[in-house]
Motif scaffolding. Structure first.
Motif, PDB file in Angstrom:
ATOM      1  N   ILE A  12       0.862  -1.187   0.000  1.00  0.00           N
ATOM      2  CA  ILE A  12       0.000   0.000   0.000  1.00  0.00           C
ATOM      3  C   ILE A  12       0.897   1.234   0.000  1.00  0.00           C
ATOM      4  CG2 ILE A  12      -1.779   1.289   1.244  1.00  0.00           C
ATOM      5  CD1 ILE A  12      -2.669  -1.340   2.517  1.00  0.00           C
ATOM      6  N   LEU A  13       0.725   2.069  -0.997  1.00  0.00           N
ATOM      7  CA  LEU A  13       1.532   3.289  -1.088  1.00  0.00           C
ATOM      8  C   LEU A  13       0.859   4.393  -0.276  1.00  0.00           C
ATOM      9  CD1 LEU A  13       2.579   3.293  -4.835  1.00  0.00           C
ATOM     10  CD2 LEU A  13       3.646   2.160  -2.874  1.00  0.00           C
ATOM     11  N   ALA A  14       1.577   4.877   0.721  1.00  0.00           N
ATOM     12  CA  ALA A  14       0.979   5.859   1.636  1.00  0.00           C
ATOM     13  C   ALA A  14       1.999   6.900   2.087  1.00  0.00           C
ATOM     14  CB  ALA A  14       0.400   5.131   2.849  1.00  0.00           C
ATOM     15  N   ALA A  15       2.968   7.198   1.229  1.00  0.00           N
ATOM     16  CA  ALA A  15       4.038   8.117   1.638  1.00  0.00           C
ATOM     17  C   ALA A  15       3.835   9.536   1.124  1.00  0.00           C
ATOM     18  CB  ALA A  15       5.381   7.580   1.155  1.00  0.00           C
ATOM     19  N   GLY A  16       2.891   9.683   0.221  1.00  0.00           N
ATOM     20  CA  GLY A  16       2.735  10.975  -0.467  1.00  0.00           C
ATOM     21  C   GLY A  16       2.406  12.105   0.495  1.00  0.00           C
ATOM     22  N   LYS A  17       2.728  13.290   0.084  1.00  0.00           N
ATOM     23  CA  LYS A  17       2.578  14.457   0.944  1.00  0.00           C
ATOM     24  C   LYS A  17       1.126  14.931   1.023  1.00  0.00           C
ATOM     25  CE  LYS A  17       5.221  18.673   1.875  1.00  0.00           C
ATOM     26  NZ  LYS A  17       4.215  19.654   2.135  1.00  0.00           N
ATOM     27  N   PRO A  26      -1.363  13.477   7.624  1.00  0.00           N
ATOM     28  CA  PRO A  26      -1.085  12.812   6.349  1.00  0.00           C
ATOM     29  C   PRO A  26      -2.375  12.507   5.581  1.00  0.00           C
ATOM     30  CG  PRO A  26      -0.533  11.379   8.211  1.00  0.00           C
ATOM     31  CD  PRO A  26      -0.852  12.716   8.770  1.00  0.00           C
ATOM     32  N   LYS A  27      -2.295  12.617   4.285  1.00  0.00           N
ATOM     33  CA  LYS A  27      -3.480  12.440   3.447  1.00  0.00           C
ATOM     34  C   LYS A  27      -4.231  11.144   3.739  1.00  0.00           C
ATOM     35  CE  LYS A  27      -2.839  11.612  -1.062  1.00  0.00           C
ATOM     36  NZ  LYS A  27      -2.757  11.874  -2.526  1.00  0.00           N
ATOM     37  N   VAL A  28      -3.514  10.029   3.853  1.00  0.00           N
ATOM     38  CA  VAL A  28      -4.175   8.721   3.988  1.00  0.00           C
ATOM     39  C   VAL A  28      -4.901   8.548   5.316  1.00  0.00           C
ATOM     40  CG1 VAL A  28      -2.659   7.581   2.351  1.00  0.00           C
ATOM     41  CG2 VAL A  28      -2.051   7.573   4.790  1.00  0.00           C
ATOM     42  N   GLU A  83       9.882   2.913   5.417  1.00  0.00           N
ATOM     43  CA  GLU A  83       9.976   4.332   5.156  1.00  0.00           C
ATOM     44  C   GLU A  83      10.557   4.595   3.769  1.00  0.00           C
ATOM     45  OE1 GLU A  83      12.683   6.512   7.629  1.00  0.00           O
ATOM     46  OE2 GLU A  83      12.143   8.423   6.698  1.00  0.00           O
ATOM     47  N   GLN A  84       9.858   5.414   3.012  1.00  0.00           N
ATOM     48  CA  GLN A  84      10.398   5.895   1.741  1.00  0.00           C
ATOM     49  C   GLN A  84      11.128   7.205   2.057  1.00  0.00           C
ATOM     50  OE1 GLN A  84       7.407   7.168  -1.052  1.00  0.00           O
ATOM     51  NE2 GLN A  84       8.869   7.426  -2.727  1.00  0.00           N
ATOM     52  N   VAL A  85      12.419   7.170   1.929  1.00  0.00           N
ATOM     53  CA  VAL A  85      13.206   8.359   2.278  1.00  0.00           C
ATOM     54  C   VAL A  85      13.162   9.340   1.108  1.00  0.00           C
ATOM     55  CG1 VAL A  85      15.472   9.160   3.057  1.00  0.00           C
ATOM     56  CG2 VAL A  85      14.680   6.867   3.673  1.00  0.00           C
ATOM     57  N   ARG A  88       9.957  10.391  -3.995  1.00  0.00           N
ATOM     58  CA  ARG A  88      10.069  10.903  -5.362  1.00  0.00           C
ATOM     59  C   ARG A  88       9.211  10.080  -6.301  1.00  0.00           C
ATOM     60  NH1 ARG A  88      14.760  10.677  -8.215  1.00  0.00           N
ATOM     61  NH2 ARG A  88      15.693   9.151  -6.837  1.00  0.00           N
ATOM     62  N   GLY A  89       7.971   9.839  -5.908  1.00  0.00           N
ATOM     63  CA  GLY A  89       7.066   9.180  -6.831  1.00  0.00           C
ATOM     64  C   GLY A  89       6.715   7.749  -6.452  1.00  0.00           C
ATOM     65  N   THR A  90       5.686   7.235  -7.139  1.00  0.00           N
ATOM     66  CA  THR A  90       5.137   5.921  -6.809  1.00  0.00           C
ATOM     67  C   THR A  90       6.109   4.777  -7.126  1.00  0.00           C
ATOM     68  OG1 THR A  90       3.976   6.026  -8.939  1.00  0.00           O
ATOM     69  CG2 THR A  90       2.695   6.574  -6.986  1.00  0.00           C
ATOM     70  N   GLY A  91       6.906   4.948  -8.175  1.00  0.00           N
ATOM     71  CA  GLY A  91       7.915   3.926  -8.513  1.00  0.00           C
ATOM     72  C   GLY A  91       9.028   3.912  -7.477  1.00  0.00           C
ATOM     73  N   LEU A 110      -1.658  -1.293  -4.025  1.00  0.00           N
ATOM     74  CA  LEU A 110      -2.839  -0.466  -3.786  1.00  0.00           C
ATOM     75  C   LEU A 110      -2.387   0.937  -3.391  1.00  0.00           C
ATOM     76  CD1 LEU A 110      -4.933  -2.953  -1.594  1.00  0.00           C
ATOM     77  CD2 LEU A 110      -5.024  -2.621  -4.079  1.00  0.00           C
ATOM     78  N   TYR A 111      -3.226   1.923  -3.678  1.00  0.00           N
ATOM     79  CA  TYR A 111      -2.901   3.298  -3.299  1.00  0.00           C
ATOM     80  C   TYR A 111      -3.692   3.670  -2.049  1.00  0.00           C
ATOM     81  CZ  TYR A 111      -0.508   4.208  -7.760  1.00  0.00           C
ATOM     82  OH  TYR A 111       0.370   4.196  -8.808  1.00  0.00           O
ATOM     83  N   GLY A 112      -2.972   4.234  -1.085  1.00  0.00           N
ATOM     84  CA  GLY A 112      -3.605   4.584   0.192  1.00  0.00           C
ATOM     85  C   GLY A 112      -4.669   5.653   0.087  1.00  0.00           C
ATOM     86  N   TYR A 147      -5.529  12.298 -13.713  1.00  0.00           N
ATOM     87  CA  TYR A 147      -5.230  10.873 -13.804  1.00  0.00           C
ATOM     88  C   TYR A 147      -4.252  10.574 -14.937  1.00  0.00           C
ATOM     89  CZ  TYR A 147      -9.190   9.824 -10.709  1.00  0.00           C
ATOM     90  OH  TYR A 147     -10.046   9.746  -9.647  1.00  0.00           O
ATOM     91  N   GLY A 148      -3.526   9.450 -14.797  1.00  0.00           N
ATOM     92  CA  GLY A 148      -2.717   8.943 -15.898  1.00  0.00           C
ATOM     93  C   GLY A 148      -3.635   8.335 -16.948  1.00  0.00           C
ATOM     94  N   ARG A 149      -3.334   8.578 -18.233  1.00  0.00           N
ATOM     95  CA  ARG A 149      -4.173   8.021 -19.303  1.00  0.00           C
ATOM     96  C   ARG A 149      -3.596   6.688 -19.784  1.00  0.00           C
ATOM     97  NH1 ARG A 149      -5.668  12.659 -17.837  1.00  0.00           N
ATOM     98  NH2 ARG A 149      -7.069  13.938 -19.107  1.00  0.00           N
ATOM     99  N   ILE A 163       0.392   7.494 -19.752  1.00  0.00           N
ATOM    100  CA  ILE A 163       0.930   8.851 -19.792  1.00  0.00           C
ATOM    101  C   ILE A 163       0.269   9.672 -18.690  1.00  0.00           C
ATOM    102  CG2 ILE A 163       1.290  10.898 -21.239  1.00  0.00           C
ATOM    103  CD1 ILE A 163       0.963   9.003 -23.673  1.00  0.00           C
ATOM    104  N   GLU A 164       1.085  10.179 -17.789  1.00  0.00           N
ATOM    105  CA  GLU A 164       0.568  10.988 -16.688  1.00  0.00           C
ATOM    106  C   GLU A 164      -0.051  12.276 -17.235  1.00  0.00           C
ATOM    107  OE1 GLU A 164       0.246  10.197 -13.370  1.00  0.00           O
ATOM    108  OE2 GLU A 164       0.744   8.260 -14.257  1.00  0.00           O
ATOM    109  N   HIS A 165      -1.069  12.752 -16.501  1.00  0.00           N
ATOM    110  CA  HIS A 165      -1.784  13.956 -16.949  1.00  0.00           C
ATOM    111  C   HIS A 165      -0.811  15.087 -17.270  1.00  0.00           C
ATOM    112  CE1 HIS A 165      -5.341  16.619 -17.147  1.00  0.00           C
ATOM    113  NE2 HIS A 165      -4.519  17.537 -16.650  1.00  0.00           N
ATOM    114  N   VAL A 178      -8.629   5.876 -17.720  1.00  0.00           N
ATOM    115  CA  VAL A 178      -7.570   6.331 -16.816  1.00  0.00           C
ATOM    116  C   VAL A 178      -7.051   5.214 -15.925  1.00  0.00           C
ATOM    117  CG1 VAL A 178      -8.593   8.646 -16.774  1.00  0.00           C
ATOM    118  CG2 VAL A 178      -9.041   7.047 -14.874  1.00  0.00           C
ATOM    119  N   ASN A 179      -5.841   5.428 -15.464  1.00  0.00           N
ATOM    120  CA  ASN A 179      -5.192   4.491 -14.559  1.00  0.00           C
ATOM    121  C   ASN A 179      -5.759   4.662 -13.160  1.00  0.00           C
ATOM    122  OD1 ASN A 179      -3.343   2.909 -13.139  1.00  0.00           O
ATOM    123  ND2 ASN A 179      -1.801   4.551 -13.059  1.00  0.00           N
ATOM    124  N   ALA A 180      -6.284   3.547 -12.598  1.00  0.00           N
ATOM    125  CA  ALA A 180      -6.796   3.598 -11.229  1.00  0.00           C
ATOM    126  C   ALA A 180      -5.648   3.571 -10.240  1.00  0.00           C
ATOM    127  CB  ALA A 180      -7.704   2.400 -10.979  1.00  0.00           C
TER     128      ALA A 180
END
Ligand code: UD1
Ligand code: CA
Length: 481
Positions: A12-17, A26-28, A83-85, A88-91, A110-112, A147-149, A163-165, A178-180
């Motif tokens: 589960i990706l949950a590091a985003g700002k 935090p957003k999540v 921890e994602q130090v 810099r993105g989902t990848g 999954l995205y948080g 969204y990414g197309r 392709i990201e928006h 779009v990419n879920a």
């Protein structure tokens, strides 16, 4: 012969700002229908049907708060937080999860911030992978902004690239698919592809969404799995999107319960959280809120404005309007309210009646016991069939410590009584109205502490005469002045 289930892990990706939330939180951890977005996603990740051996949560921004949430809600389940130090993105986030994915065949990402996904859609996504390197969830949404197309091959199934928006030209932005965000990916391919991501894009980030293009270079396939209901894939990046998601989920849950035999009097105004359980032929009035781990049995009536958190309500119980209850249980056939307040630890047995303006706390009521009007019953054990008169108060607190009041079976407490704890009343004891009970009352005894009544004959007339005299002298006084 049945195919063996692949060994599977969920990330589960949950590091985003969550910049667009404009929040210190935090957003999540922002709540959708009363529960953190991450909580919804965790429930999906940990569903037995998905069969994941491990759930890895990538944290970063405000990670201590996210990790505290993971722990507080774990309930014994093993969860790995990494921890994602310097996110810099989902990848980039996935690169930090990788060391925890060595012993699995397949990884589900999954995205948080996408709390509306349904289990069946996720299972379909996994099934869609087949022999392909990965499958990716997509949907056609009315507004694709942000969204990414997903660009497909002519077969309508193989993904050419995403392709990201922010990287898309006008023609690509016109693509509605779009990419879920959620993917199911072969673990070996994932490990290899993550080392080849580049940040050559508008956001200078490492995009997980570059995986399909990498698969193509390697002669492998990435396939699309379409969500039937586009609302499932909504990502919540702002408070408006959180509110939208909350509303979508609220309606989804109400309609699901109606399909299961629950009546909802006003759909526009009834709040039932995902964690709540309801029995058939139960009716929910307008403005009812059922929160947390609340479990309601069959044939229960919950009238307008009741708010219940973490409560158990058994079959045939009736809650009149505006009952507020938390961490309490209401037995079969019991009647509560209107306007009653059950605080934590209230346990009402079968057919108990708690009426208007009664507050209870850590109070056990045996079968058929009643407190019908205006009372405070705290730290008490009320025996079966006891009757508590209007205006009875358990004086359970001396300013420092709490003490217990114990009533046997069939006790009768007259109106306007104070029970000064610790105090015990035996079976069948009787307390006269207006009594302050400070000592134990033996079974079958009557306790009265009332001062004897005096009747003073003619008092009212004498008082009236005195007042008239006074008034008259007052008038004379002003004339003379
Ligand atoms: C992402 C997708 C986009 C997709 C959309 C669906 C990428 C590059 N883009 O865009 O194609 O249509 O989701 O909602 O993947 N996160 C981290 N670490 C990071 C960045 C993000 O863990 O460094 C987490 C976030 O906490 C969030 C999730 O990944 O839970 C998605 O990140 P977000 O920034 O919201 O991506 P979008 O721009 O919405
Ligand atoms: Ca997002």
């Amino acid at each position: 012969m049945t195919a063996t289930q692949p060994r599977r892990a969920v990330v589960i990706l949950a590091a985003g700002k969550g910049t667009r939330m404009k929040s210190n939180k935090p957003k999540v951890l922002h709540e959708v229908l009363g529960e953190a977005m991450l909580g919804h996603v965790l429930r999906l990740a940990e569903d037995a049907a998905l069969g994941a051996s491990r759930v890895v949560v990538v944290t970063g921004h405000e990670r201590h708060a996210v990790e505290a949430y993971l722990q507080a809600t774990a309930g014994g389940r093993a969860r790995v937080a990494v921890e994602q130090v310097d996110p810099r993105g989902t990848g980039h986030a996935m690169q930090f999860a990788l060391p925890h994915l060595q012993d699995v065949d397949e990884v589900v990402v999954l995205y948080g911030d996408a709390p509306l996904l349904r289990l069946q859609t996720l299972l379909d996504l996994c099934a869609a992978r087949g022999q392909a390197a990965m499958s990716l969830l997509a949907a056609e949404v009315p507004d694709a902004t942000g969204y990414g197309r997903v660009v497909l091959d002519a077969d309508g199934q193989t993904i050419a690239r995403i392709i990201e928006h922010k990287d898309a030209d006008a023609a690509t932005r016109a693509v509605r698919l779009v990419n879920a965000g959620m993917v199911c990916v072969d673990a070996a391919f994932l490990a290899n592809a993550l080392s080849r991501l580049s940040d050559d894009n508008a956001q200078r980030e490492l995009y997980l969404t570059d995986l399909p293009a990498i698969a193509r270079v390697d002669g492998l396939r990435a396939v699309v799995s379409r969500a039937a209901d586009w609302q499932e894939i909504l990502g919540c990046n702002s408070r408006s999107e959180v509110a939208d998601a909350s509303e979508i989920l609220r309606l989804r849950i109400l309609h699901r319960w109606m399909a299961e035999g629950v009546s909802v009097e006003r759909v526009a105004d009834c709040w039932v959280e995902s964690t709540v359980q309801l029995g058939r032929d139960t009716t929910l009035g307008a403005g009812v809120e059922l929160r947390g781990q609340t479990v309601v049995g069959e044939d229960v009536v919950i009238e307008r404005g009741c708010v219940l958190r973490d409560c158990k309500v058994e079959a045939g119980a009736h809650l009149l309007p505006y009952v507020i209850a938390s961490e309490s249980s209401i037995g079969p056939g019991a009647s509560v309210g209107p306007c009653a307040h059950l605080r934590p630890g209230s346990e009402l047995g079968p057919k108990v009646k708690v009426g208007n303006f009664v507050e209870t706390k850590k109070a056990k009521f045996g079968a058929g016991a009643k407190a019908s009007h205006l009372s405070y019953i705290g730290d008490a054990d009320i025996g079966a069939g006891s009757n508590i008169g209007a205006g009875t108060i358990t004086c359970n607190y001396d300013g420092k410590n709490k003490f217990k009041t114990v009533l046997g079976a069939g006790v009768f407490i007259g109106s306007d009584t104070q029970l000064v704890a610790p105090v015990t009343l035996g079976d069948g004891a009787y307390v006269g109205a207006g009594t302050t009970v400070t000592r134990d009352v033996p079974a079958g005894a009557l306790a009265v502490s009332r001062a004897p009544q005096q009747n003073i004959e003619g008092w009212v007339a004498r008082k009236a005469a005195k007042q008239a005299e006074k008034a008259a002298s007052g008038v004379q006084g002003s004339q003379g002045g």
